[in-house]
Design a protein around this motif. Structure first.
Motif, PDB file in Angstrom:
ATOM      1  N   ARG A 247      -6.495   3.779   1.507  1.00 36.24           N
ATOM      2  CA  ARG A 247      -5.471   5.032   2.428  1.00 36.24           C
ATOM      3  C   ARG A 247      -4.650   3.511   2.656  1.00 36.24           C
ATOM      4  NH1 ARG A 247     -10.380   5.366   7.429  1.00 36.24           N
ATOM      5  NH2 ARG A 247     -10.592   7.854   6.135  1.00 36.24           N
ATOM      6  N   ALA A 248      -4.927   1.904   1.964  1.00 35.98           N
ATOM      7  CA  ALA A 248      -4.121   1.409   2.328  1.00 35.98           C
ATOM      8  C   ALA A 248      -2.837   2.052   1.191  1.00 35.98           C
ATOM      9  CB  ALA A 248      -3.835  -0.101   1.753  1.00 35.98           C
ATOM     10  N   ILE A 249      -3.358   2.241  -0.113  1.00 32.31           N
ATOM     11  CA  ILE A 249      -2.506   2.383  -1.358  1.00 32.31           C
ATOM     12  C   ILE A 249      -2.023   3.850  -1.065  1.00 32.31           C
ATOM     13  CG2 ILE A 249      -3.445   2.687  -3.721  1.00 32.31           C
ATOM     14  CD1 ILE A 249      -2.982  -0.127  -3.464  1.00 32.31           C
ATOM     15  N   ARG A 250      -2.706   4.775  -0.700  1.00 28.96           N
ATOM     16  CA  ARG A 250      -2.421   5.719  -0.239  1.00 28.96           C
ATOM     17  C   ARG A 250      -1.328   5.807   0.166  1.00 28.96           C
ATOM     18  NH1 ARG A 250      -5.330  10.012   2.994  1.00 28.96           N
ATOM     19  NH2 ARG A 250      -5.290   8.897   4.252  1.00 28.96           N
ATOM     20  N   ASP A 251      -1.378   5.054   1.761  1.00 22.60           N
ATOM     21  CA  ASP A 251       0.200   4.487   2.382  1.00 22.60           C
ATOM     22  C   ASP A 251       1.277   3.863   1.452  1.00 22.60           C
ATOM     23  OD1 ASP A 251       0.914   4.769   5.190  1.00 22.60           O
ATOM     24  OD2 ASP A 251       1.114   2.880   4.914  1.00 22.60           O
ATOM     25  N   TYR A 252       0.791   3.178   0.584  1.00 18.30           N
ATOM     26  CA  TYR A 252       1.842   2.176  -0.204  1.00 18.30           C
ATOM     27  C   TYR A 252       2.594   3.954  -1.066  1.00 18.30           C
ATOM     28  CZ  TYR A 252       3.666  -0.241  -4.094  1.00 18.30           C
ATOM     29  OH  TYR A 252       4.724  -0.549  -4.891  1.00 18.30           O
ATOM     30  N   VAL A 253       2.372   4.137  -1.542  1.00 19.85           N
ATOM     31  CA  VAL A 253       2.407   4.891  -2.232  1.00 19.85           C
ATOM     32  C   VAL A 253       3.585   6.223  -1.812  1.00 19.85           C
ATOM     33  CG1 VAL A 253       1.786   6.626  -4.113  1.00 19.85           C
ATOM     34  CG2 VAL A 253       0.256   4.618  -4.072  1.00 19.85           C
ATOM     35  N   GLY A 254       3.045   6.246  -0.880  1.00 18.28           N
ATOM     36  CA  GLY A 254       4.193   7.364  -0.117  1.00 18.28           C
ATOM     37  C   GLY A 254       5.065   6.710   0.498  1.00 18.28           C
ATOM     38  N   ARG A 255       5.055   5.657   0.528  1.00 18.55           N
ATOM     39  CA  ARG A 255       6.757   5.467   1.543  1.00 18.55           C
ATOM     40  C   ARG A 255       7.583   5.045  -0.074  1.00 18.55           C
ATOM     41  NH1 ARG A 255       4.320  -0.158   4.807  1.00 18.55           N
ATOM     42  NH2 ARG A 255       2.462   0.351   5.552  1.00 18.55           N
ATOM     43  N   SER A 256       9.283   5.086   0.363  1.00 19.75           N
ATOM     44  CA  SER A 256      10.231   4.352  -0.063  1.00 19.75           C
ATOM     45  C   SER A 256      10.386   2.848   0.048  1.00 19.75           C
ATOM     46  CB  SER A 256      11.150   5.505   0.555  1.00 19.75           C
ATOM     47  OG  SER A 256      12.903   5.393  -0.466  1.00 19.75           O
ATOM     48  N   ARG A 257      10.484   2.977  -0.893  1.00 23.52           N
ATOM     49  CA  ARG A 257      10.854   1.089  -0.551  1.00 23.52           C
ATOM     50  C   ARG A 257      12.010   0.885  -0.580  1.00 23.52           C
ATOM     51  NH1 ARG A 257       7.120  -2.609  -4.932  1.00 23.52           N
ATOM     52  NH2 ARG A 257       7.909  -4.348  -2.547  1.00 23.52           N
ATOM     53  N   ARG A 258      12.602  -0.310   0.159  1.00 18.58           N
ATOM     54  CA  ARG A 258      13.687  -0.339   0.146  1.00 18.58           C
ATOM     55  C   ARG A 258      14.377  -1.775  -0.090  1.00 18.58           C
ATOM     56  NH1 ARG A 258      13.161   3.021   4.164  1.00 18.58           N
ATOM     57  NH2 ARG A 258      14.018   5.097   4.210  1.00 18.58           N
ATOM     58  N   PHE A 259      14.645  -1.589  -0.540  1.00 18.76           N
ATOM     59  CA  PHE A 259      15.056  -3.495  -1.400  1.00 18.76           C
ATOM     60  C   PHE A 259      16.075  -3.961  -0.403  1.00 18.76           C
ATOM     61  CE2 PHE A 259      12.325  -1.912  -4.167  1.00 18.76           C
ATOM     62  CZ  PHE A 259      11.891  -2.514  -4.581  1.00 18.76           C
ATOM     63  N   GLY A 260      16.499  -4.162   0.298  1.00 19.67           N
ATOM     64  CA  GLY A 260      17.173  -5.107   1.296  1.00 19.67           C
ATOM     65  C   GLY A 260      17.873  -4.595   2.201  1.00 19.67           C
ATOM     66  N   GLY A 261      17.782  -3.269   2.453  1.00 20.58           N
ATOM     67  CA  GLY A 261      18.233  -2.125   2.642  1.00 20.58           C
ATOM     68  C   GLY A 261      17.360  -1.241   4.255  1.00 20.58           C
TER      69      GLY A 261
END
Length: 261
Positions: A247-261
């Motif tokens: 579930r943690a990996i699934r949650d990670y995959v579903g996020r839109s990563r923002r580097f500093g934004g």
């Protein structure tokens, strides 16, 4: 032996759900580096009526070997396990620390002999008993050159101390080169500091997981986790299930990563 306390139907549904989660995750989705803050071992032991926290730490260590196999099976490349902080060494009772040091030594020796995993100790060896340091060094030597899962064992670790140690090393190297402080100030960059951390040359953690429901970093990889995603699991360390991890990996995959934004 089958766990007869769990209804068969519930176990079947759990297994089907776990398989469905795993099938939905493809290799290109995986984080390259996962950090794990194993927490709740003492509470687990207390809730089950054990007399000492050592029972919880042993159960937590066994769970961490299991956790490493989950990561390896998914193709994750680097895992950092936060096993013993420098703050723990300073503030926990000596009998608990003595037991924990023995447990960590057993874990390090165990995982260094399992699969083709590569072990690295990250932390301050100077604050550890010599016996544990020797076990960690032996685990590194035994696995040197292996190409499997890279495992950082954070033992005697503190994120702030790591940054201080990195800066000290940079200053020493600069002094040996005969350069001035003004030159160092002009040259200093985040990349330079990163190269001198205990994890120099490794990718920063994409995902940091913490068990037991606590939502804090506790001085773990403060520099490296600047752009990490965080996931907090309610389960105490020894109770962590593979489905919780998936579930943690699934949650990670579903996020839109923002580097500093």
């Amino acid at each position: 032996m089958k766990n007869t306390t769990e209804p068969i139907g519930r176990g079947l549904l759990y297994n089907l759900y776990q398989k469905r989660l795993r099938r939905a995750l493809t290799p290109e989705m995986m984080p390259h580096h996962v950090g794990m803050i194993i927490d709740g071992n003492r509470r687990w032991a207390k809730q089950l009526g054990y007399e000492t926290a050592a029972h919880g730490h042993r159960a937590g260590a066994a769970k961490m070997r299991e956790f490493l196999t989950w990561c390896d099976d998914l193709g994750i490349e680097v895992v950092t396990l936060y096993l013993l902080s420098s703050d723990n060494l300073a503030h926990r009772a000596s009998d608990e620390i003595d037991a924990l040091i023995e447990i960590i030594a057993d874990l390090a020796d165990d995982v260094s002999r399992f699969r083709d995993w590569r072990i690295k100790h990250v932390g301050n060896s100077g604050c550890l008993p010599e016996q544990l340091t020797q076990v960690l060094e032996a685990a590194e030597r035994r696995t040197d050159g292996k190409n499997g899962l890279h495992i950082n064992l954070a033992v005697g670790y503190g994120g702030r101390t790591e940054i201080v140690d990195a800066m000290r090393e940079i200053v020493r190297e600069h002094e040996l080169e005969g350069r001035s402080l003004e030159e160092l100030a002009d040259m200093l960059t985040p990349d330079m500091i990163g190269e001198h951390l205990y994890t120099g040359g490794q990718p920063d953690p994409d995902l940091v997981i913490r068990t037991s429901g606590e939502q804090r970093l506790s001085d773990f990889m403060l520099w490296q986790s600047a752009h990490s995603e965080f996931y907090f699991v309610e389960a105490l360390g020894p109770d962590l299930r593979e489905v919780d991890f998936l579930r943690a990996i699934r949650d990670y995959v579903g996020r839109s990563r923002r580097f500093g934004g």
